[in-house]
Design an enzyme around this catalytic site. Structure first.
Site, PDB file in Angstrom:
ATOM      1  CD  GLU A 261      -2.960  -0.974   2.328  1.00 50.38           C
ATOM      2  OE1 GLU A 261      -3.748  -0.025   2.325  1.00 50.38           O
ATOM      3  OE2 GLU A 261      -2.927  -1.825   3.217  1.00 50.38           O
TER       4      GLU A 261
ATOM      5  CG  HIS B 100      -8.398   6.588   3.530  1.00 52.24           C
ATOM      6  ND1 HIS B 100      -8.500   6.521   2.159  1.00 52.24           N
ATOM      7  CD2 HIS B 100      -7.710   5.483   3.912  1.00 52.24           C
ATOM      8  CE1 HIS B 100      -7.909   5.416   1.738  1.00 52.24           C
ATOM      9  NE2 HIS B 100      -7.422   4.769   2.782  1.00 52.24           N
TER      10      HIS B 100
ATOM     11  NE  ARG C 247      -3.885   5.436   4.054  1.00 48.22           N
ATOM     12  CZ  ARG C 247      -4.244   4.475   4.860  1.00 48.22           C
ATOM     13  NH1 ARG C 247      -4.632   4.746   6.081  1.00 48.22           N
ATOM     14  NH2 ARG C 247      -4.236   3.237   4.456  1.00 48.22           N
TER      15      ARG C 247
ATOM     16  CG  HIS D 251      -8.992   6.279   7.729  1.00 52.92           C
ATOM     17  ND1 HIS D 251     -10.004   5.358   7.643  1.00 52.92           N
ATOM     18  CD2 HIS D 251      -7.826   5.577   7.561  1.00 52.92           C
ATOM     19  CE1 HIS D 251      -9.500   4.150   7.438  1.00 52.92           C
ATOM     20  NE2 HIS D 251      -8.185   4.254   7.401  1.00 52.92           N
TER      21      HIS D 251
ATOM     22  NE  ARG E  29      -3.361   4.472  10.074  1.00 44.70           N
ATOM     23  CZ  ARG E  29      -4.035   3.539   9.393  1.00 44.70           C
ATOM     24  NH1 ARG E  29      -3.633   2.285   9.425  1.00 44.70           N
ATOM     25  NH2 ARG E  29      -5.086   3.848   8.685  1.00 44.70           N
TER      26      ARG E  29
HETATM   27  C1  LIG Z   1     -12.764   1.404   7.265  1.00 40.65           C
HETATM   28  C2  LIG Z   1     -11.442   1.203   7.955  1.00 40.65           C
HETATM   29  C3  LIG Z   1     -10.430   0.490   7.326  1.00 40.65           C
HETATM   30  C4  LIG Z   1      -9.197   0.297   7.956  1.00 40.65           C
HETATM   31  N1  LIG Z   1      -8.254  -0.469   7.337  1.00 40.65           N
HETATM   32  C5  LIG Z   1      -7.102  -0.748   7.998  1.00 40.65           C
HETATM   33  C6  LIG Z   1      -6.147  -1.651   7.446  1.00 40.65           C
HETATM   34  O1  LIG Z   1      -6.339  -2.212   6.374  1.00 40.65           O
HETATM   35  N2  LIG Z   1      -5.010  -1.880   8.160  1.00 40.65           N
HETATM   36  C7  LIG Z   1      -4.748  -1.299   9.360  1.00 40.65           C
HETATM   37  O2  LIG Z   1      -3.699  -1.548   9.954  1.00 40.65           O
HETATM   38  N3  LIG Z   1      -5.652  -0.454   9.904  1.00 40.65           N
HETATM   39  C8  LIG Z   1      -6.817  -0.174   9.274  1.00 40.65           C
HETATM   40  N4  LIG Z   1      -7.732   0.659   9.844  1.00 40.65           N
HETATM   41  C9  LIG Z   1      -7.460   1.217  11.165  1.00 40.65           C
HETATM   42  C10 LIG Z   1      -7.656   0.156  12.229  1.00 40.65           C
HETATM   43  O3  LIG Z   1      -8.718  -0.695  11.857  1.00 40.65           O
HETATM   44  C11 LIG Z   1      -7.974   0.770  13.572  1.00 40.65           C
HETATM   45  O4  LIG Z   1      -7.101   1.809  13.859  1.00 40.65           O
HETATM   46  C12 LIG Z   1      -7.822  -0.261  14.674  1.00 40.65           C
HETATM   47  O5  LIG Z   1      -8.540  -1.417  14.333  1.00 40.65           O
HETATM   48  C13 LIG Z   1      -8.303   0.301  15.980  1.00 40.65           C
HETATM   49  O6  LIG Z   1      -8.402  -0.742  16.898  1.00 40.65           O
HETATM   50  P1  LIG Z   1      -8.751  -0.406  18.407  1.00 40.65           P
HETATM   51  O7  LIG Z   1      -8.769  -1.700  19.131  1.00 40.65           O
HETATM   52  O8  LIG Z   1      -7.871   0.661  18.889  1.00 40.65           O
HETATM   53  O9  LIG Z   1     -10.208   0.251  18.367  1.00 40.65           O
HETATM   54  P2  LIG Z   1     -11.598  -0.201  17.730  1.00 40.65           P
HETATM   55  O10 LIG Z   1     -11.506  -1.349  16.812  1.00 40.65           O
HETATM   56  O11 LIG Z   1     -12.199   1.052  17.196  1.00 40.65           O
HETATM   57  O12 LIG Z   1     -12.431  -0.674  19.009  1.00 40.65           O
HETATM   58  C14 LIG Z   1     -12.809   0.237  19.996  1.00 40.65           C
HETATM   59  C15 LIG Z   1     -13.648  -0.449  21.051  1.00 40.65           C
HETATM   60  O13 LIG Z   1     -13.869   0.482  22.122  1.00 40.65           O
HETATM   61  C16 LIG Z   1     -15.241   0.496  22.470  1.00 40.65           C
HETATM   62  N5  LIG Z   1     -15.594   1.780  23.061  1.00 40.65           N
HETATM   63  C17 LIG Z   1     -15.389   3.028  22.567  1.00 40.65           C
HETATM   64  N6  LIG Z   1     -15.877   3.944  23.426  1.00 40.65           N
HETATM   65  C18 LIG Z   1     -16.404   3.259  24.480  1.00 40.65           C
HETATM   66  C19 LIG Z   1     -17.049   3.631  25.688  1.00 40.65           C
HETATM   67  N7  LIG Z   1     -17.283   4.903  26.038  1.00 40.65           N
HETATM   68  N8  LIG Z   1     -17.459   2.636  26.528  1.00 40.65           N
HETATM   69  C20 LIG Z   1     -17.264   1.328  26.222  1.00 40.65           C
HETATM   70  N9  LIG Z   1     -16.642   0.923  25.098  1.00 40.65           N
HETATM   71  C21 LIG Z   1     -16.217   1.880  24.248  1.00 40.65           C
HETATM   72  C22 LIG Z   1     -15.952   0.208  21.152  1.00 40.65           C
HETATM   73  O14 LIG Z   1     -17.266  -0.243  21.405  1.00 40.65           O
HETATM   74  C23 LIG Z   1     -15.036  -0.869  20.576  1.00 40.65           C
HETATM   75  O15 LIG Z   1     -15.374  -2.115  21.141  1.00 40.65           O
HETATM   76  C24 LIG Z   1      -8.973   0.861   9.228  1.00 40.65           C
HETATM   77  C25 LIG Z   1      -9.976   1.592   9.858  1.00 40.65           C
HETATM   78  C26 LIG Z   1     -11.203   1.753   9.240  1.00 40.65           C
HETATM   79  C27 LIG Z   1     -12.263   2.536   9.936  1.00 40.65           C
END
Ligand SMILES: Cc1cc2nc3c(=O)[nH]c(=O)nc-3n(C[C@H](O)[C@H](O)[C@H](O)COP(=O)(O)OP(=O)(O)OC[C@H]3O[C@@H](n4cnc5c(N)ncnc54)[C@H](O)[C@@H]3O)c2cc1C
Length: 507
Positions: free
Chosen positions: A124, A238, A285, A346, A381
């Site tokens: 990418e 993005h 990006r 994003h 990033r």
């Molecule tokens: C469409 C899209 C495509 C992407 N593609 C890629 C990719 O190909 N490769 C890559 O490396 N990254 C990618 N990313 C980025 C990556 O997916 C995210 O940065 C990463 O998955 C975030 O993980 P996380 O565990 O930090 O949070 P999340 O997966 O966002 O999980 C957050 C959790 O916290 C909980 N939460 C939030 N607030 C509260 C609250 N007040 N009380 C209780 N629970 C709460 C939510 O319910 C959820 O369970 C992409 C992101 C998106 C949106």
């Protein structure tokens, strides 16, 4: 403002844990899974794993391909991050990435493979080599499926679904628990170790790829608990969110599509990235997002086009089945039609400042995933590094917690918000829309100092109006969180008068 609402509670066998994890995306789930089975752990989540941003990840996960690739993966990450990164954090992430790939496969994650059984690698923007593992264009869903399945089988984990964390409870020894709305009632859960893995802040903007909950709750809670946050001005926009005139959530057309040869075209049909950067459509990006924005301004158009018609229907349907079918639902056959796209919020590079073990500046409080600022991403990033960063540092947190002695909990806890009594001044939905409008008009892809100052003024006024009001619902809590986090982004942007990476300031 310390706590958003009043509470009182006593730690007991029912509400006391060794560790509480807030969030069930890849960060939260992997931290919970890597903790020793002897540690009683609560996982508090507003959205189920399958409905997280983690589950939406399409492109894949960057994994360093052996010792000879280490320096190159580090260098690509630093280059994309404009060398604002913490090089040590980058090295840790890259070095530990092969173990993460092994862990995931041991948990049952099925990455795409070549006919000879070797892992299929893609590329990418900003990567100088093919090093991205993927499961078609649904990598996040596959990882989350495997992690959630493993986590549900673990006896030491208690899941609180449909729960909203409001505030981190602290005492003189640091973190002590979380105040959360569970089943409609506000309850205290206690633990001396607390992991914030609540994801990003895309919902502060009118257009985003992020899920509904992404309004920065965990970051706002950490700010109120006294934790340092850093680099909040660095929000990644993005360049290729699918254009939709009505919806806030924008379906992402993954960068992997350009990795496979997709070409950005102006509203008049001219390819424009070849004049912008030597890597053309695969430039970092931030550069692509600005180029797209300038084309939209120049042609007074709400979108530009992404052209993949030359890649062929069979290839597109096999390599990008999710994107192909989703576009078809929107009336676009991407084998024949150019895809209308525009920049959307994003990813957040900044967040709760942590060290190499995920520790924040508050004792016992850890952060990982998008809510954390580990220093890996710098000012921008590198694609597919965020799943990796979340997993590497979640695992490190789970390794350090058992070796970190903490004092016992106090017999009871109580908190009072500051002076209250006034009615909440707005309809929460309208307040959220107002915040999003301010952020989209003044703190989006191209910023000006004057616009940012106005944003600070307006958001500051909103915070003082709501400061004395009674907060009685999750919507109210979310509005306050959004204002606090938006202010943090705007203040960060104002403290950086020159452009760097995703923070671009003109005038
Ligand atoms: C469409 C899209 C495509 C992407 N593609 C890629 C990719 O190909 N490769 C890559 O490396 N990254 C990618 N990313 C980025 C990556 O997916 C995210 O940065 C990463 O998955 C975030 O993980 P996380 O565990 O930090 O949070 P999340 O997966 O966002 O999980 C957050 C959790 O916290 C909980 N939460 C939030 N607030 C509260 C609250 N007040 N009380 C209780 N629970 C709460 C939510 O319910 C959820 O369970 C992409 C992101 C998106 C949106």
């Amino acid at each position: 403002m310390r706590y958003l609402t009043s509470f009182a509670g006593e730690p007991s066998d029912h509400n006391r844990f060794d560790v509480i994890v807030i969030g069930a995306g890849v960060g939260g789930l992997f931290a919970a899974l890597n903790l020793p089975h002897s540690m009683k752990t609560a996982v508090v989540m507003s959205a189920l794993p399958k409905d997280t941003n983690s589950g939406l990840a399409q492109g894949g996960i960057a994994i360093c391909q052996g010792p000879e690739d280490q320096e190159s993966h580090v260098e690509d990450t630093l280059e994309a991050g404009c060398r604002h990164n913490d090089p040590e954090a980058v090295r840790v992430m890259v070095k530990e990435s092969p173990d993460i790939a092994q862990d995931l496969m041991a948990l049952g994650v099925e990455f795409d493979r070549n006919p000879d059984g070797s892992l299929k690698l893609t590329r990418e923007g900003g990567h100088s080599k093919n090093r991205i593992l993927h499961t078609k264009d649904s990598t996040g869903a596959e990882i989350v499926r495997a992690l959630a399945k493993a986590a549900r089988g673990r006896d030491n984990l208690t899941f609180f679904d449909n729960a909203f964390a409001v505030d981190i409870i602290t005492d003189q020894f640091g973190s002590a628990g979380v105040l959360a709305v569970l089943g409609g009632a506000t309850r205290c859960l206690f633990a001396r170790h607390l992991v914030v893995a609540t994801g990003g802040i895309g919902r502060l903007y009118e257009r985003t790829t992020n899920m509904r909950y992404s309004s920065g709750d965990g970051i706002a809670m950490a700010i109120r608990a006294g934790a340092s946050v850093l680099d909040m001005e660095f929000v990644q926009f993005h360049p290729t969110g699918l254009y939709s005139p009505s919806s806030q959530q924008s379906f992402l057309i993954s960068e992997a599509v350009r990795g496979e040869g997709g070409i950005l075209r102006s509203p008049k049909g001219e390819p424009f990235m070849r004049d912008e950067h030597p890597l053309k459509d695969l430039a970092p990006r931030d550069i692509v997002a600005r180029a797209v924005t300038r084309q939209m301004l120049k042609h007074n158009s709400p979108f530009v086009y992404l052209d993949v018609t030359h890649l062929g229907g069979d290839f597109l349907r096999t390599r990008f089945p999710n994107i192909y079918h989703r576009c078809l639902e929107e009336g676009l056959d991407i084998a024949r039609d150019w895809i209308p796209v525009r920049p959307v919020a994003h990813y957040l590079m900044g967040g709760i400042s942590t060290d190499l073990w995920g520790r924040s500046s508050v004792e016992g409080l850890y952060a990982c995933g998008e809510a954390a600022r580990t220093g890996v991403h710098g000012a921008n990033r590198l694609a597919s590094n965020s799943l990796l960063e979340a997993l590497v540092f979640a695992k490190r947190i789970a390794r350090v917690i058992p070796d970190t002695p903490r004092p016992g909990l106090l017999p009871s806890y109580a908190g009072e918000p500051r002076h209250r009594g006034a009615e909440f001044p707005w309809d929460p939905t309208e307040a959220m829309e107002r915040i999003r409008r301010i952020m989209t008009e003044r703190a989006f892809v191209i910023r000006t100092a004057e616009g940012l100052r106005k944003a600070r003024e307006e958001l500051g006024e909103m915070l003082s109006s709501a400061g004395g009001a009674d907060l009685s619902s999750i919507d109210h809590f979310e509005v306050i969180n959004m204002i606090q986090v938006a202010l943090s982004v705007v203040n960060g942007a104002l403290s950086r008068p020159s452009s760097l990476g995703s923070h671009w300031i003109e005038g």
